[in-house]
Design a protein around this motif. Structure first.
Motif, PDB file in Angstrom:
ATOM      1  N   LEU A 226       0.868  -1.189   0.000  1.00 46.91           N
ATOM      2  CA  LEU A 226       0.000   0.000   0.000  1.00 46.91           C
ATOM      3  C   LEU A 226       0.900   1.232   0.000  1.00 46.91           C
ATOM      4  N   VAL A 227       0.684   2.110  -0.975  1.00 48.40           N
ATOM      5  CA  VAL A 227       1.467   3.357  -1.018  1.00 48.40           C
ATOM      6  C   VAL A 227       0.503   4.528  -0.878  1.00 48.40           C
ATOM      7  N   VAL A 228       0.847   5.414   0.038  1.00 56.79           N
ATOM      8  CA  VAL A 228      -0.018   6.567   0.320  1.00 56.79           C
ATOM      9  C   VAL A 228       0.837   7.827   0.256  1.00 56.79           C
ATOM     10  N   ASP A 229       0.307   8.906  -0.328  1.00 53.76           N
ATOM     11  CA  ASP A 229       1.121  10.129  -0.401  1.00 53.76           C
ATOM     12  C   ASP A 229       0.948  10.991   0.854  1.00 53.76           C
ATOM     13  N   ARG A 230       1.660  12.110   0.866  1.00 52.84           N
ATOM     14  CA  ARG A 230       1.662  12.984   2.062  1.00 52.84           C
ATOM     15  C   ARG A 230       0.265  13.405   2.487  1.00 52.84           C
ATOM     16  N   GLU A 231      -0.612  13.561   1.488  1.00 49.49           N
ATOM     17  CA  GLU A 231      -1.973  14.013   1.789  1.00 49.49           C
ATOM     18  C   GLU A 231      -2.869  12.870   2.235  1.00 49.49           C
ATOM     19  N   GLY A 232      -2.299  11.684   2.308  1.00 51.15           N
ATOM     20  CA  GLY A 232      -3.080  10.538   2.759  1.00 51.15           C
ATOM     21  C   GLY A 232      -3.887   9.890   1.644  1.00 51.15           C
ATOM     22  N   GLU A 233      -3.569  10.239   0.387  1.00 53.68           N
ATOM     23  CA  GLU A 233      -4.290   9.624  -0.738  1.00 53.68           C
ATOM     24  C   GLU A 233      -3.609   8.334  -1.163  1.00 53.68           C
ATOM     25  N   VAL A 234      -4.424   7.335  -1.513  1.00 52.05           N
ATOM     26  CA  VAL A 234      -3.866   6.049  -1.922  1.00 52.05           C
ATOM     27  C   VAL A 234      -3.276   6.188  -3.326  1.00 52.05           C
ATOM     28  N   VAL A 235      -1.975   5.851  -3.449  1.00 54.35           N
ATOM     29  CA  VAL A 235      -1.291   5.941  -4.740  1.00 54.35           C
ATOM     30  C   VAL A 235      -1.239   4.556  -5.384  1.00 54.35           C
ATOM     31  N   LEU A 236      -1.119   3.538  -4.559  1.00 56.14           N
ATOM     32  CA  LEU A 236      -1.019   2.163  -5.089  1.00 56.14           C
ATOM     33  C   LEU A 236      -1.516   1.176  -4.038  1.00 56.14           C
ATOM     34  N   GLN A 297       5.002  -3.307   7.802  1.00 61.74           N
ATOM     35  CA  GLN A 297       6.275  -2.570   7.890  1.00 61.74           C
ATOM     36  C   GLN A 297       6.170  -1.355   6.978  1.00 61.74           C
ATOM     37  N   THR A 298       6.394  -0.169   7.538  1.00 62.66           N
ATOM     38  CA  THR A 298       6.316   1.012   6.675  1.00 62.66           C
ATOM     39  C   THR A 298       7.728   1.466   6.312  1.00 62.66           C
ATOM     40  N   SER A 299       7.789   2.149   5.171  1.00 59.65           N
ATOM     41  CA  SER A 299       9.062   2.757   4.802  1.00 59.65           C
ATOM     42  C   SER A 299       8.748   4.035   4.023  1.00 59.65           C
ATOM     43  N   LEU A 300       9.634   5.010   4.104  1.00 59.80           N
ATOM     44  CA  LEU A 300       9.311   6.324   3.539  1.00 59.80           C
ATOM     45  C   LEU A 300      10.032   6.576   2.225  1.00 59.80           C
ATOM     46  N   MET A 301       9.296   7.149   1.260  1.00 62.68           N
ATOM     47  CA  MET A 301       9.935   7.559   0.008  1.00 62.68           C
ATOM     48  C   MET A 301      10.189   9.055   0.136  1.00 62.68           C
ATOM     49  N   LYS A 302      11.438   9.460  -0.108  1.00 61.77           N
ATOM     50  CA  LYS A 302      11.768  10.879   0.128  1.00 61.77           C
ATOM     51  C   LYS A 302      12.146  11.569  -1.168  1.00 61.77           C
ATOM     52  N   ASN A 303      11.915  12.890  -1.223  1.00 63.80           N
ATOM     53  CA  ASN A 303      12.356  13.643  -2.401  1.00 63.80           C
ATOM     54  C   ASN A 303      13.809  14.079  -2.209  1.00 63.80           C
ATOM     55  N   GLU A 304      14.313  14.871  -3.196  1.00 63.74           N
ATOM     56  CA  GLU A 304      15.734  15.234  -3.134  1.00 63.74           C
ATOM     57  C   GLU A 304      16.100  16.000  -1.863  1.00 63.74           C
ATOM     58  N   ASP A 305      15.128  16.755  -1.330  1.00 66.38           N
ATOM     59  CA  ASP A 305      15.421  17.525  -0.109  1.00 66.38           C
ATOM     60  C   ASP A 305      15.339  16.663   1.146  1.00 66.38           C
ATOM     61  N   GLY A 306      15.018  15.402   0.970  1.00 64.67           N
ATOM     62  CA  GLY A 306      14.955  14.514   2.122  1.00 64.67           C
ATOM     63  C   GLY A 306      13.605  14.524   2.811  1.00 64.67           C
ATOM     64  N   HIS A 307      12.611  15.200   2.196  1.00 60.66           N
ATOM     65  CA  HIS A 307      11.281  15.220   2.806  1.00 60.66           C
ATOM     66  C   HIS A 307      10.470  14.033   2.300  1.00 60.66           C
ATOM     67  N   PRO A 308       9.733  13.379   3.195  1.00 60.64           N
ATOM     68  CA  PRO A 308       8.952  12.216   2.731  1.00 60.64           C
ATOM     69  C   PRO A 308       7.832  12.639   1.779  1.00 60.64           C
ATOM     70  N   THR A 309       7.704  11.921   0.685  1.00 53.78           N
ATOM     71  CA  THR A 309       6.629  12.208  -0.269  1.00 53.78           C
ATOM     72  C   THR A 309       5.539  11.149  -0.162  1.00 53.78           C
ATOM     73  N   ASN A 310       5.967   9.903   0.028  1.00 48.97           N
ATOM     74  CA  ASN A 310       5.014   8.794   0.133  1.00 48.97           C
ATOM     75  C   ASN A 310       5.424   7.884   1.271  1.00 48.97           C
ATOM     76  N   VAL A 311       4.436   7.159   1.769  1.00 50.71           N
ATOM     77  CA  VAL A 311       4.786   6.095   2.711  1.00 50.71           C
ATOM     78  C   VAL A 311       4.334   4.772   2.083  1.00 50.71           C
ATOM     79  N   VAL A 312       5.247   3.798   2.129  1.00 51.70           N
ATOM     80  CA  VAL A 312       4.949   2.474   1.573  1.00 51.70           C
ATOM     81  C   VAL A 312       4.773   1.515   2.739  1.00 51.70           C
ATOM     82  N   ALA A 313       3.699   0.741   2.702  1.00 50.01           N
ATOM     83  CA  ALA A 313       3.526  -0.262   3.761  1.00 50.01           C
ATOM     84  C   ALA A 313       3.437  -1.633   3.114  1.00 50.01           C
ATOM     85  N   ILE A 314       4.163  -2.576   3.696  1.00 51.90           N
ATOM     86  CA  ILE A 314       4.124  -3.963   3.202  1.00 51.90           C
ATOM     87  C   ILE A 314       3.491  -4.832   4.267  1.00 51.90           C
ATOM     88  N   PHE A 315       2.569  -5.697   3.831  1.00 51.40           N
ATOM     89  CA  PHE A 315       1.837  -6.545   4.782  1.00 51.40           C
ATOM     90  C   PHE A 315       2.149  -8.014   4.509  1.00 51.40           C
TER      91      PHE A 315
END
Ligand code: ADP
Length: 563
Positions: A226-236, A297-315
């Motif tokens: 499950l991938v969700v963006d910063r705004e909490g919208e489901v991306v995948l 398990q969650t993991s964060l996808m970050k942009n070049e500035d190091g800010h998280p853009t998406n959170v990925v969760a694996i179940f």
């Protein structure tokens, strides 16, 4: 006068040349404009058919501009070291397209590709540089060949990197004419545009394919993603993820995760991971997945500035692991109990016998005590045997089979007699036809199989009754049925009881000692012989029949494993 006339003639010729040059210049300018328009290929070439369309337009245009009959793009395949036609080609049929392949060391194609120098040739048949087979097969008279080179430029339009990707040919100038240096210059310019289009398209296709591969991989993995963006919208949400959270395909993307994921615990976990910018791991029980347990398990996808853009969760589904762990814990306590009970009994009887110095007990009673001690030792022996087998299987060892001739009726008779000596409530009987064949098997293992089935038949019919061991045979295998008149097994459990550590949930059996490994071993050992075991019939309160089929001659794979 003559001189003047000569001068005038000279002037007229010069004027014609200038006119011709003017004409050529205009022609070239027009062609440049036409060529420029070719690079106006939409950046989004979505799929291969689109690329085919673009290429088809390109080769046709180039052929038209240079007034050639044929136009072919060849790309270099470094894996085979060959230049190969990138279809579609103008003026070549499919067979010609397939057959036209040139090593980068051969012919004009190879020369142009290697050196980057363009070539104009007027007589393909006589020119020493051409490959004669190709000339004949492709029916080439003359031609112009230039390299296809991609260029990377900096902001000031300076070329900072060049890569040769192939060559471009135009063959057979129309109207019986020859190609000249203007044609060469024109083709060089067109080739530059063409190389850019091809390189872009290839890159685009690579990206699209890579994306598709990634999506396919994500879709096919067993874990939910499950991938969700910063705004909490489901991306995948991949296929496994949709199944876990009971989400219909296509539903959910672009929506708020709280609306899509019916599990508050999961939503909180992802939100927390985004808020704290930390990668979190948690065990969650998902109601939508019939209370299955997942390691999230969650993991964060970050942009070049190091800010998280998406959170990925694996179940990961860990329900089975947790079940086994639970069963193992129960198993350890039952095993301790199972070991302690016979030991207590043995110790009790031995102490009684030791203390009886006066000969208080008569011989018959003493014999009864010895028989009980013997039976308890037998029970311990069986349990330890089973535990050792399980330990070996768990370690990944294949149990070695010592094959030999096995007389099943004799083994069955021995087992029945032993059990009969410990019980008076049951009547154990064996029934084998006189011509029941010997089989090739491991006698000890066959003993263990039957011993476990007979001991279960006795154990799960505590009120007593008949216990039968019946045999029959066909040409290839023997069947042994073990039946009792005990508590029976509900049909939904017929398969499950063969699983490791699984014990029946029958209330009546709750006080019957057991570890849940007997039938697992029976199945394992039977299958190791190339046979099978199952519940043939069972009715709650009526009794059960188990049937084992063993091959008379072990199949090849068993023979190989036994060696
Ligand atoms: P255990 O007997 O140690 O529990 P088994 O693997 O031998 O382990 O059997 C698994 C379960 O199958 C038992 O707990 C019992 O519920 C059921 N079972 C096995 N044999 C019989 C039988 N003959 N009659 C009724 N239930 C049986």
């Amino acid at each position: 006068m003559e001189d003047v006339q000569q001068l005038q003639e000279e002037l007229r010729r010069l004027k014609l040349v200038v006119e011709d040059l003017e004409h050529k210049k205009r022609y070239l300018e027009e062609q440049i404009k036409a060529a420029r328009s070719m690079s106006d290929v939409p950046a989004a070439i979505v799929s291969r058919p689109d690329l085919q369309h673009v290429l088809s337009r390109l080769v046709k245009k180039v052929a038209m501009i240079l007034q050639g009959e044929k136009c072919v793009i060849m790309l270099f395949d470094p894996e085979v070291g060959e230049l190969q036609v990138l279809p579609p080609a103008m003026g070549l049929n499919e067979e010609q397209v397939r057959a036209f392949r040139v090593k980068d060391t051969e012919g004009i194609s190879g020369h142009v590709f290697r050196t980057g120098e363009s070539v104009v040739f007027q007589d393909a048949v006589r020119d020493p540089r051409t490959i004669k087979d190709h000339v004949a097969f492709l029916q080439v008279r003359n031609g112009v060949t230039v390299s296809l080179t991609t260029k990377r430029k900096d902001e000031d339009e300076r070329v900072i990197e060049e890569r040769r990707i192939g060559v471009m040919h135009v063959f057979n100038k129309r109207f019986g004419q020859d190609f000249n240096q203007d044609d060469r210059r024109l083709l060089e310019m067109l080739a530059e545009q063409a190389a850019a289009v091809i390189a872009n398209a290839q890159l685009y296709i690579k990206v699209v394919e890579e994306k598709k591969r990634l999506e396919d991989t994500l879709e096919s993995i067993h874990s939910g993603v499950l991938v969700v963006d910063r705004e909490g919208e489901v991306v995948l949400l991949n296929d496994a993820g949709r199944r876990i959270f009971a989400v219909v395909e296509g539903d959910g993307l672009g929506r708020q995760m709280a609306e899509v994921i019916p599990d508050a615990e999961v939503v909180t976990l992802l939100a927390e991971s985004l808020r704290t910018e930390e990668e979190l791991a948690r065990e969650v029980t998902v109601a939508a997945a019939s209370d299955r347990i997942f390691q999230a398990q969650t993991s964060l996808m970050k942009n070049e500035d190091g800010h998280p853009t998406n959170v990925v969760a694996i179940f990961n589904d860990i329900t089975e692991i947790r079940n086994i762990e639970r069963m193992k814990t129960a198993f350890v306590s039952t095993v301790s109990h199972e070991l302690r009970t016979p030991l207590t009994s043995i110790k009790g009887f031995i102490s009684t016998l030791l203390e009886d110095r006066q000969g208080y007990y008569d011989d018959e009673t003493k014999h009864e005590f010895y028989a009980i001690i013997d039976a308890e030792c037998e029970r311990l022996h069986r349990l330890i045997q089973d535990l050792l087998n399980i330990a070996r299987i768990e370690e990944g060892h294949v149990l070695d089979l010592h094959l030999g001739t096995v007389d099943i009726p004799e083994i069955a008779a021995r087992i029945c007699a032993a059990h009969q000596s410990y019980t008076s409530k049951h009547q154990l009987a064996c029934q084998f036809p006189a011509d029941f064949p010997d089989i090739i098997a491991d006698a000890d293992r066959v003993h263990q199989i039957l011993e476990n089935l007979v001991s279960n038949a006795v154990k799960y019919s505590p009120e007593g009754g008949q216990v039968w061991v019946r045999g029959s045979a066909d040409t290839n295998s023997v069947l042994i049925e073990v039946s009792d008149q005990g508590h029976g097994i509900p049909q939904q459990n017929w398969e499950r009881i063969f699983q490791r550590f699984h014990r029946g949930d029958n209330e009546d059996d709750s006080h019957v000692p057991g570890t849940g490994i007997g039938l697992y071993l029976v199945r394992y050992l039977t299958e190791a012989h190339g046979g099978e075991v199952r519940v043939l019939n069972s009715e709650v309160g009526e009794g059960s029949t188990f049937v084992v089929r063993l091959p008379i001659q072990p199949p090849d794979h068993v023979l190989r494993a036994a060696r």
